[in-house]
Scaffold this motif. Structure first.
Motif, PDB file in Angstrom:
ATOM      1  N   PHE A 127       0.734  -1.153  -0.059  1.00  0.00           N
ATOM      2  CA  PHE A 127       0.116   0.010   0.020  1.00  0.00           C
ATOM      3  C   PHE A 127       0.791   1.185  -0.027  1.00  0.00           C
ATOM      4  O   PHE A 127       0.930   2.207  -0.887  1.00  0.00           O
ATOM      5  N   LEU A 128       1.741   1.301   0.899  1.00  0.00           N
ATOM      6  CA  LEU A 128       2.605   2.660   1.125  1.00  0.00           C
ATOM      7  C   LEU A 128       3.537   2.730   0.008  1.00  0.00           C
ATOM      8  O   LEU A 128       3.547   4.104  -0.519  1.00  0.00           O
ATOM      9  N   SER A 129       3.995   1.857  -0.895  1.00  0.00           N
ATOM     10  CA  SER A 129       4.751   1.731  -1.842  1.00  0.00           C
ATOM     11  C   SER A 129       4.213   2.459  -2.984  1.00  0.00           C
ATOM     12  O   SER A 129       5.014   2.902  -4.145  1.00  0.00           O
ATOM     13  N   HIS A 130       2.755   2.565  -3.128  1.00  0.00           N
ATOM     14  CA  HIS A 130       2.209   2.958  -4.214  1.00  0.00           C
ATOM     15  C   HIS A 130       1.808   4.578  -4.062  1.00  0.00           C
ATOM     16  O   HIS A 130       1.282   5.523  -5.078  1.00  0.00           O
ATOM     17  N   LYS A 142      11.343   8.416 -14.073  1.00  0.00           N
ATOM     18  CA  LYS A 142      12.195   8.097 -12.940  1.00  0.00           C
ATOM     19  C   LYS A 142      11.789   6.739 -12.522  1.00  0.00           C
ATOM     20  O   LYS A 142      12.576   6.234 -11.763  1.00  0.00           O
ATOM     21  N   ARG A 143      10.490   6.460 -12.503  1.00  0.00           N
ATOM     22  CA  ARG A 143       9.963   5.268 -12.221  1.00  0.00           C
ATOM     23  C   ARG A 143       9.362   4.188 -13.024  1.00  0.00           C
ATOM     24  O   ARG A 143       8.026   4.101 -13.185  1.00  0.00           O
ATOM     25  N   ASN A 178      10.691   6.240  -2.949  1.00  0.00           N
ATOM     26  CA  ASN A 178      12.106   6.014  -3.543  1.00  0.00           C
ATOM     27  C   ASN A 178      12.810   7.403  -3.668  1.00  0.00           C
ATOM     28  O   ASN A 178      13.868   7.484  -4.088  1.00  0.00           O
ATOM     29  N   GLY A 179      12.212   8.514  -3.462  1.00  0.00           N
ATOM     30  CA  GLY A 179      12.860   9.860  -3.511  1.00  0.00           C
ATOM     31  C   GLY A 179      11.851  10.787  -4.121  1.00  0.00           C
ATOM     32  O   GLY A 179      10.634  10.737  -4.523  1.00  0.00           O
TER      33      GLY A 179
END
Length: 227
Positions: free
Chosen positions: A30-33, A118-119, A85-86
């Motif tokens: 969840f958090l990574s999205h 970037k992603r 990721n930044g």
């Protein structure tokens, strides 16, 4: 203390039954999205804080001279977006313009292009956008753009800076670092902010996203009071 002021039990319900519950079910998936962003002012000059302004002096030395505690009038509005990721996008509002639905719509277009660059793969994996309920963010044109992007918008109660990683994690250290610097042009301000952003480790931005979980929990348990 920070203030988390929820408008009603609806706000508490959204946080507890939606965001927290979803985290417990999906965890870091969840958090990574989550992609989050907000706006802030960057001034040409801000005085150092009292702590930064302290100097070692002999007991007989005259007191240090202090400037009047005001900003210079020149400033830029910065819009910043990041994920775990930044940084993804840092841009500055053109002088003489305001943030409205149309301008914010253009920013989201820029954000999408930045993410594609970037992603790679992130856009197809799903994006969860966390931004507040400021009027430009909820304009019909913006809602249409987000629907076209197929981005999910994370529910966010109004007037809750404690639930925005930009507010509770990013902008504070940025403003602390920029204090005492004096810039003569907008470009100098922009270059400094961009350099500061690049210097932060990936872990700094990941921590900002990760802190959402305890922030949601604290805000829900505070019943809209201070925490």
């Amino acid at each position: 203390m920070a203030l988390c002021k929820l408008p009603s039990c609806y706000g508490l319900s959204v946080i507890r039954s939606s965001n927290l519950q979803r985290y417990h079910e999906e965890e870091y998936g969840f958090l990574s999205h989550i992609v989050t962003g907000d706006e802030t002012w960057c001034h040409h000059f801000e005085l150092e804080s009292k702590r930064q302004n302290k100097q070692w002096k002999h007991s007989t030395s005259p007191p240090p001279k202090k400037s009047k505690a005001v900003h210079t009038s020149s400033s830029k509005v910065m819009m910043s977006f990041f994920d775990h990721n930044g940084p993804l996008l840092v841009e500055f509002l053109e002088r003489g313009t305001t943030i409205n639905g149309q301008r914010y719509q253009a920013t989201l277009q820029n954000l999408k292009r930045a993410m594609k660059s970037k992603r790679p793969g992130t856009l197809s994996n799903g994006v969860i956008l966390l931004h507040d309920n400021a009027r430009p963010h909820t304009a019909n044109a913006v809602k249409t753009t987000l629907q076209q992007f197929r981005w999910e918008t994370l529910e966010h109660p109004p007037y809750s800076p404690d639930l925005s990683p930009c507010d509770f994690h990013i902008f504070g250290p940025l403003k602390q670092a920029i204090r005492g610097h004096r810039f003569t042009t907008d470009d100098e301000v922009c270059d400094w902010v961009q350099a500061w952003t690049r210097q932060q480790p990936t872990s700094f931005f990941k921590d900002g996203i990760d802190r959402l979980v305890p922030q949601w929990d604290k805000c829900a348990n505070s019943f809209g009071d201070y925490f």
